[in-house]
Design a protein around this motif. Sequence first.
Motif, PDB file in Angstrom:
ATOM      1  N   LEU A 179      28.822  50.984  50.842  1.00 53.40           N
ATOM      2  CA  LEU A 179      28.137  49.699  50.779  1.00 53.40           C
ATOM      3  C   LEU A 179      28.894  48.980  49.608  1.00 53.40           C
ATOM      4  CD1 LEU A 179      25.874  47.761  51.288  1.00 53.40           C
ATOM      5  CD2 LEU A 179      24.586  48.943  49.715  1.00 53.40           C
ATOM      6  N   TYR A 189      30.048  46.841  55.152  1.00 56.29           N
ATOM      7  CA  TYR A 189      29.789  48.218  55.254  1.00 56.29           C
ATOM      8  C   TYR A 189      31.072  48.796  55.688  1.00 56.29           C
ATOM      9  CZ  TYR A 189      24.805  47.091  54.454  1.00 56.29           C
ATOM     10  OH  TYR A 189      23.660  46.878  54.207  1.00 56.29           O
ATOM     11  N   LEU A 225      18.673  47.538  42.731  1.00 56.84           N
ATOM     12  CA  LEU A 225      19.336  48.645  44.039  1.00 56.84           C
ATOM     13  C   LEU A 225      19.378  49.978  43.471  1.00 56.84           C
ATOM     14  CD1 LEU A 225      20.061  48.809  47.128  1.00 56.84           C
ATOM     15  CD2 LEU A 225      22.529  48.733  46.278  1.00 56.84           C
ATOM     16  N   TYR A 228      20.911  53.442  49.434  1.00 55.70           N
ATOM     17  CA  TYR A 228      21.139  53.032  51.011  1.00 55.70           C
ATOM     18  C   TYR A 228      21.041  54.344  51.498  1.00 55.70           C
ATOM     19  CZ  TYR A 228      24.621  52.115  54.603  1.00 55.70           C
ATOM     20  OH  TYR A 228      25.264  52.008  55.623  1.00 55.70           O
ATOM     21  N   GLU A 229      20.328  54.054  52.713  1.00 55.31           N
ATOM     22  CA  GLU A 229      20.486  55.270  53.769  1.00 55.31           C
ATOM     23  C   GLU A 229      19.698  54.850  54.788  1.00 55.31           C
ATOM     24  OE1 GLU A 229      21.678  58.899  55.289  1.00 55.31           O
ATOM     25  OE2 GLU A 229      22.047  57.818  53.386  1.00 55.31           O
ATOM     26  N   GLN A 232      19.157  51.314  55.619  1.00 50.56           N
ATOM     27  CA  GLN A 232      18.076  50.471  54.835  1.00 50.56           C
ATOM     28  C   GLN A 232      18.535  50.403  53.613  1.00 50.56           C
ATOM     29  OE1 GLN A 232      14.016  50.772  57.425  1.00 50.56           O
ATOM     30  NE2 GLN A 232      14.312  52.394  55.893  1.00 50.56           N
ATOM     31  N   LEU A 233      18.205  49.411  52.673  1.00 44.21           N
ATOM     32  CA  LEU A 233      18.291  49.240  51.299  1.00 44.21           C
ATOM     33  C   LEU A 233      17.065  49.404  50.486  1.00 44.21           C
ATOM     34  CD1 LEU A 233      20.657  46.020  51.611  1.00 44.21           C
ATOM     35  CD2 LEU A 233      21.566  48.359  51.572  1.00 44.21           C
ATOM     36  N   TYR A 247      19.851  46.751  56.747  1.00 47.06           N
ATOM     37  CA  TYR A 247      21.316  46.433  56.397  1.00 47.06           C
ATOM     38  C   TYR A 247      21.829  44.904  56.233  1.00 47.06           C
ATOM     39  CZ  TYR A 247      21.919  45.723  61.115  1.00 47.06           C
ATOM     40  OH  TYR A 247      21.943  45.056  62.441  1.00 47.06           O
TER      41      TYR A 247
END
Length: 326
Positions: A179, A189, A225, A228-229, A232-233, A247
């Motif tokens: 990301l 991405y 932040l 990220y996985e 989704q953030l 995303y």
Amino acid sequence: MNKEIRMAQLAAVAVLAVTGVVQAQASTYNWTQASRWQEEDRYTTSAGATVYPEEWYPSTGYDVRPHAQLYSMFPDLVVGDGNNQATSNNLWTALINSPNVIGNATTLTRARDISEDWDINFVDPKVSNKNYWADFYIDKPTTYVDRAVYPLTLTGGPQAGQSLLGNNKLLAMGDDNSLWLDADGTLSYYNYPTGTLEFDSKKTSLTGGAAGWNGASLAGKVGNLIGYEEGQLYFLEGANTVHVYNYDLGYVRTDQFSFNGDLAGHSLADVIDGKVQGYTYIGWDLGPVVIGVSSVPEASTMALWLIGGGLVAARVRGKRQEHKQA
């Protein structure tokens, strides 16, 4: 590793445990604790807290040594014959604190996210043809991929020519992707092993969510932040408020996060900030992943770590099993 396969494996283990085939794990660790608090099994209490249950708790969960390659990379951190908890903790600490692990270089986010699809990815600077990858739940893995198949430089899109190593604009790892924060205040991405653009968002602000978040610029919130996985953030506000966006910056939900198990009573912010002795946050894989070492090495360990040399990380795509060697 394919998440569906892994979840099926864990379900099978759970069935065996119920039938008494699998013995309860020991109450103490031989190596180093690796724990995940499970987003997929979260539940909300009457008080409004969203509890993410600790995987395997109250048994010990993953009792694991880090990747076998680290033993030769950092020989000064090996205690005795190396088959002990002190060595395991030392080598985990060296890996986690390396400034060259993918996700460790950024200073833009609230937390580092170096755990990608259950993997931590790195290379040994002395080995030019291999990229190593370690699942945090496997004891002393020896896994790697051929670097010729996995380029370390991105092609195409807004980050063309950027290196995957030591890059401040690389915000987090997840979903077999990296990301990135682009110069125009949007996200992109990139896939791996191809190193090519997978999605280039045109959004510069968040859509939906709580007051102060709906319509807020990404540039103004990237400092919140934490992971990220799964497309989704995850953004942390205050001690435990987790705002989840997709995303492309669309609102998903807000959780008032709560640990149970080993970290019950501690805030997510304190764990992320290294204020809980003996626990280090390494990223988000359907919930926070924590390794049972302190986030800052002891002075003597840090000196040996610096002597041993830094790690250089490389992104490894877990699902391309045909390229992996064991």
